[in-house]
Design a protein around this motif. Structure first.
Motif, PDB file in Angstrom:
ATOM      1  N   LEU A 149     -45.935-121.832 -83.944  1.00  0.00           N
ATOM      2  CA  LEU A 149     -46.734-122.847 -84.827  1.00  0.00           C
ATOM      3  C   LEU A 149     -46.027-123.191 -86.237  1.00  0.00           C
ATOM      4  O   LEU A 149     -45.199-122.213 -86.593  1.00  0.00           O
ATOM      5  CB  LEU A 149     -47.879-122.065 -85.297  1.00  0.00           C
ATOM      6  CG  LEU A 149     -48.906-121.703 -84.188  1.00  0.00           C
ATOM      7  CD1 LEU A 149     -50.136-121.049 -84.529  1.00  0.00           C
ATOM      8  CD2 LEU A 149     -49.110-122.809 -83.045  1.00  0.00           C
ATOM      9  N   ARG A 150     -46.108-124.438 -86.808  1.00  0.00           N
ATOM     10  CA  ARG A 150     -45.483-124.896 -87.734  1.00  0.00           C
ATOM     11  C   ARG A 150     -46.052-124.174 -88.737  1.00  0.00           C
ATOM     12  O   ARG A 150     -47.270-123.685 -88.824  1.00  0.00           O
ATOM     13  CB  ARG A 150     -45.850-126.455 -88.003  1.00  0.00           C
ATOM     14  CG  ARG A 150     -44.623-127.200 -87.323  1.00  0.00           C
ATOM     15  CD  ARG A 150     -44.567-128.570 -87.607  1.00  0.00           C
ATOM     16  NE  ARG A 150     -45.574-129.112 -88.506  1.00  0.00           N
ATOM     17  CZ  ARG A 150     -45.365-130.660 -89.028  1.00  0.00           C
ATOM     18  NH1 ARG A 150     -44.502-131.171 -88.469  1.00  0.00           N
ATOM     19  NH2 ARG A 150     -46.108-130.824 -90.009  1.00  0.00           N
ATOM     20  N   ASP A 162     -47.492-125.171 -91.555  1.00  0.00           N
ATOM     21  CA  ASP A 162     -48.752-125.673 -92.111  1.00  0.00           C
ATOM     22  C   ASP A 162     -50.041-125.530 -91.168  1.00  0.00           C
ATOM     23  O   ASP A 162     -51.168-125.512 -91.249  1.00  0.00           O
ATOM     24  CB  ASP A 162     -48.692-127.027 -92.583  1.00  0.00           C
ATOM     25  CG  ASP A 162     -48.189-128.091 -91.457  1.00  0.00           C
ATOM     26  OD1 ASP A 162     -47.203-127.656 -90.484  1.00  0.00           O
ATOM     27  OD2 ASP A 162     -48.477-129.207 -91.598  1.00  0.00           O
ATOM     28  N   THR A 163     -49.612-125.209 -89.939  1.00  0.00           N
ATOM     29  CA  THR A 163     -50.533-124.896 -88.774  1.00  0.00           C
ATOM     30  C   THR A 163     -50.793-123.413 -88.643  1.00  0.00           C
ATOM     31  O   THR A 163     -52.078-123.160 -88.439  1.00  0.00           O
ATOM     32  CB  THR A 163     -49.714-125.382 -87.296  1.00  0.00           C
ATOM     33  OG1 THR A 163     -49.597-126.798 -87.330  1.00  0.00           O
ATOM     34  CG2 THR A 163     -50.956-125.266 -86.335  1.00  0.00           C
ATOM     35  N   ALA A 196     -54.711-121.587 -88.267  1.00  0.00           N
ATOM     36  CA  ALA A 196     -54.937-121.297 -86.741  1.00  0.00           C
ATOM     37  C   ALA A 196     -55.307-119.685 -87.155  1.00  0.00           C
ATOM     38  O   ALA A 196     -56.324-119.211 -86.290  1.00  0.00           O
ATOM     39  CB  ALA A 196     -53.628-121.241 -85.846  1.00  0.00           C
TER      40      ALA A 196
END
Lengths: 248, 248
Positions: A224-225, A227-228, A232
């Motif tokens: 995941l990035r 910022d994700t 999450a």
């Protein structure tokens, strides 16, 4: 329904006085005498109000009803996210607030690309507090989550460990899945989520977090990035503890 | 490790040929002869490769190992999100892909502010497919999720109902929490998530979805922005069905 935060001194008895930026906002929104809106005291109580007077720089309303803010989760979850590039910190703060974070703290770790100095951190924190307030209004929160730029990675880990469960999300973790870390014990009242920067955490940082007492966990096989990941992780924690259920 | 998608015709026996945009990308990344990288066939298989030749417009590599892509979830979850303003559709696609969506479909509903015509939809879909491919590479997916702009709300609902469980997220829903809708039955193999635009769904749209067979569910007491809701809903579904566990 429009929603404003007013500190307790503005709320007295059956009336509320709104001043400053919110009063300007009321004028801009053209909220008129007689209209119903919500005022939140930022400490978990909502007041349903009817506007009585809109003036320059100030507005008054009568309180029709007081009730507990429905938007506050039962778990106090603080998000510790590594400072990231561009306007990603704004996105991290906005989404964390919408998803129910109690507070958001940004820190600088070894692989952070953006490394603002103390003065730039202070200016940025001010901007991020406005983002948090807007997101709190928009999403119907009962508090304005605190936003800080805490400085070092070590401080973030130390602060996170003050909660009952400190979760350190590490891309290279292969053993411990989030559900295992969350399960098996009674639901904690306070949780911390720690996520890394663009290039991830360094192995030494994961070791430091683990030896200090964090649970080092994986968010699964997809990368995941930066910022994700905090949104999450927060969503997973809130889902696991039933905080997406509506309290009617 | 760098990751590229190459359609099956480019993969033959012990060798792989990369052309077009990916070959340019390889030059830009300065991947040299002898370097190890991953090629994915977009159908769930990964090939660990060693570069043998980097030319103009084309590159060749030998296949060292074939293995199943670890990044594919066991639940095929399609995201149907209302078309939103500005670059929010790009964010919705990127995050959905990172979080494991099988496909993303955007539709126009009653309260959508942005309403591109057919030609603009086609151009936008092309751009969104590039976003999906980039997110698939970056997050380690085994497929490039399909992206489409399906047009009408009715079509989106009809398509969503082809999956075993079609979840319609509605801000005004007060009864059915997501966990109730997900639990009680064996885990479905295919799920659809339908989320609304900036101003939410109209009551008539929720009624249409319910009567057509969707489960109308709430995401809880906090109001999520239209670009936060699909990612949060997808994360909840993936978490519930154990899809954040790492397959070692």
């Amino acid at each position: 329904m429009h929603r404003f935060f007013v500190a307790a001194p503005g709320i007295s008895g059956a009336a509320v006085t709104i001043s400053g930026r919110d009063a300007e906002h009321i004028r801009a929104l053209r909220i008129r005498r007689g209209e119903i809106f919500t005022v939140c005291d930022g400490a978990g109580a909502d007041y349903v109000c009817r506007m009585t007077e809109v003036g320059r720089g100030s507005a008054s309303a009568e309180i029709l009803e007081k009730r507990a803010s429905a938007g506050e989760p039962g778990v106090r979850c603080t998000v510790y996210a590594a400072f990231s590039k561009g306007d990603r910190p704004e996105a991290v703060v906005r989404k964390s607030v919408e998803l129910g974070a109690a507070a958001v703290s940004l820190f600088i770790s070894a692989r952070c690309v953006a490394r603002p100095d103390a003065a730039a951190q202070a200016r940025r924190a001010e901007r991020l507090r406005i983002v948090a307030e807007e997101a709190a209004k928009q999403s119907g929160r009962g508090i304005i989550p605190e936003v800080s730029i805490s400085g070092s990675f070590e401080e973030a880990v130390r602060d996170a460990l003050r909660t009952e469960l400190a979760l350190f999300f590490y891309e290279e973790e292969r053993e411990l899945a989030l559900r295992q870390a969350l399960g098996g014990t009674p639901a904690p009242k306070t949780v911390s989520i720690i996520t890394g920067p663009e290039g991830g955490f360094e192995p030494g940082e994961a070791e430091l977090a683990a030896s200090a007492g964090c649970r080092v966990v994986s968010l699964g096989p997809r990368i995941l990035r930066c910022d994700t990941a905090p949104a999450a992780a927060l969503t997973c924690v809130m889902m696991y503890y039933g905080q997406f259920e509506r309290v009617v």
